[in-house]
Design an enzyme around this catalytic site. Sequence first.
Site, PDB file in Angstrom:
ATOM      1  N   ASP A 107       0.706  -1.102   0.021  1.00  0.00           N
ATOM      2  CA  ASP A 107      -0.018  -0.041  -0.008  1.00  0.00           C
ATOM      3  C   ASP A 107       1.011   1.218   0.038  1.00  0.00           C
ATOM      4  O   ASP A 107       0.575   2.435  -0.090  1.00  0.00           O
ATOM      5  CB  ASP A 107      -1.054  -0.083   1.218  1.00  0.00           C
ATOM      6  CG  ASP A 107      -0.469  -0.010   2.442  1.00  0.00           C
ATOM      7  OD1 ASP A 107       0.955  -0.007   2.595  1.00  0.00           O
ATOM      8  OD2 ASP A 107      -0.961  -0.046   3.536  1.00  0.00           O
ATOM      9  N   GLU A 112       8.791  -4.071  10.833  1.00  0.00           N
ATOM     10  CA  GLU A 112       9.030  -3.003  10.352  1.00  0.00           C
ATOM     11  C   GLU A 112       9.949  -1.872  11.385  1.00  0.00           C
ATOM     12  O   GLU A 112       9.250  -1.727  12.487  1.00  0.00           O
ATOM     13  CB  GLU A 112       7.960  -2.053   9.513  1.00  0.00           C
ATOM     14  CG  GLU A 112       8.397  -0.900   8.762  1.00  0.00           C
ATOM     15  CD  GLU A 112       7.677  -0.371   7.914  1.00  0.00           C
ATOM     16  OE1 GLU A 112       6.516  -0.940   7.539  1.00  0.00           O
ATOM     17  OE2 GLU A 112       7.892   0.578   7.401  1.00  0.00           O
ATOM     18  N   LYS A 158      -1.356  -9.545   2.670  1.00  0.00           N
ATOM     19  CA  LYS A 158      -0.598  -9.001   4.117  1.00  0.00           C
ATOM     20  C   LYS A 158      -1.356  -7.952   4.841  1.00  0.00           C
ATOM     21  O   LYS A 158      -2.356  -7.246   4.063  1.00  0.00           O
ATOM     22  CB  LYS A 158       0.812  -8.302   3.855  1.00  0.00           C
ATOM     23  CG  LYS A 158       1.349  -7.594   4.811  1.00  0.00           C
ATOM     24  CD  LYS A 158       2.848  -7.203   4.624  1.00  0.00           C
ATOM     25  CE  LYS A 158       2.845  -5.766   4.037  1.00  0.00           C
ATOM     26  NZ  LYS A 158       2.371  -4.794   4.728  1.00  0.00           N
TER      27      LYS A 158
HETATM   28  O1  KIV Z   1       3.473  -1.373   1.518  1.00  0.00           O
HETATM   29  C1  KIV Z   1       4.645  -1.460   1.833  1.00  0.00           C
HETATM   30  O2  KIV Z   1       5.584  -1.223   0.980  1.00  0.00           O
HETATM   31  C2  KIV Z   1       5.051  -2.324   2.893  1.00  0.00           C
HETATM   32  C3  KIV Z   1       6.640  -2.629   3.031  1.00  0.00           C
HETATM   33  C4  KIV Z   1       7.237  -1.537   3.682  1.00  0.00           C
HETATM   34  C5  KIV Z   1       6.588  -3.766   3.946  1.00  0.00           C
HETATM   35  O3  KIV Z   1       4.156  -2.684   3.871  1.00  0.00           O
END
Ligand code: KIV
Length: 275
Positions: free
Chosen positions: A34, A172, A103
Amino acid sequence: MKAKGRRIAMITAYDYPTARLADEAGVDVILVGDSAAMVVLGMKDTRFIGMEEMLVFCRAVSRAVSRALVVGDMPFMSYQASTEQAVLNAGRMVREGGVDAVKIEGGREYADVVRAIVRAGIPVMGHVGMTPQSAASSTGFRLRGKTAEEAEAIVRDAEEIARAGAFSIVLEFTTAEVAEYLSETLEIPVIGVGAGPRCDGQVLVLHDVLGLYENSPPFAKRYADLRSEVLGAIRRYVEEVRSGAFPDEGRFWRMGDEEREELRRRLARREGGAG
Ligand code: KIV
């Protein structure tokens, strides 16, 4: 890969050409993050991208990838309101977006959501530590796990998400001690982003890697300076259009002699008629 001690390389992609390149380069997991909200759509933070936009990016990436695992990020408010809505939206990511897994950001408060999506047959990757969707509205983009209390809370979050059935977890912007502990104790792979070297894998945002985004986080590493390359190329194009150097010989086509003569005659007749 974790069992064999092989580190997992994950990167984000949002469109067909870059997803093809990432796949060809040997990336193991491609995340349709996202983060597209910020690096592609120019939004202030990741809370402003919705399901429909994410689905467009997911479709483009899944069309491009033949080898890597494709994970689609569940956008803000696609899984928070109810477990039922979370399952339905995860289903859309798979059926309409073509991704292999989804995710979800959040700690133990989302364990039930993870459990329900996994029960529906959709693999889930967790995301704990600094979670941008909630950080934007509350605690801010800062390193997590500096105090023992906060570090332990992240460990508990990751453990609950793993117990709920997640196949992997993104960790993260977290102190390295948290990542080390979780990588050693969890059976599932821990993919770090700003969490130090002792993770089972690493993930970065493509635009940070390529030097295409100006507000990269401090943990990102720039492997190319495409901003300068792209700027230089477009500037040269503009100059050549203005000077008339483009299009040059070989990039345009002329009529044959006979047809040119015929055209000249026809145009002359038209001019005669009009006069
Ligand atoms: O949205 C994204 O790019 C992420 C990564 C930083 C893991 O969640």
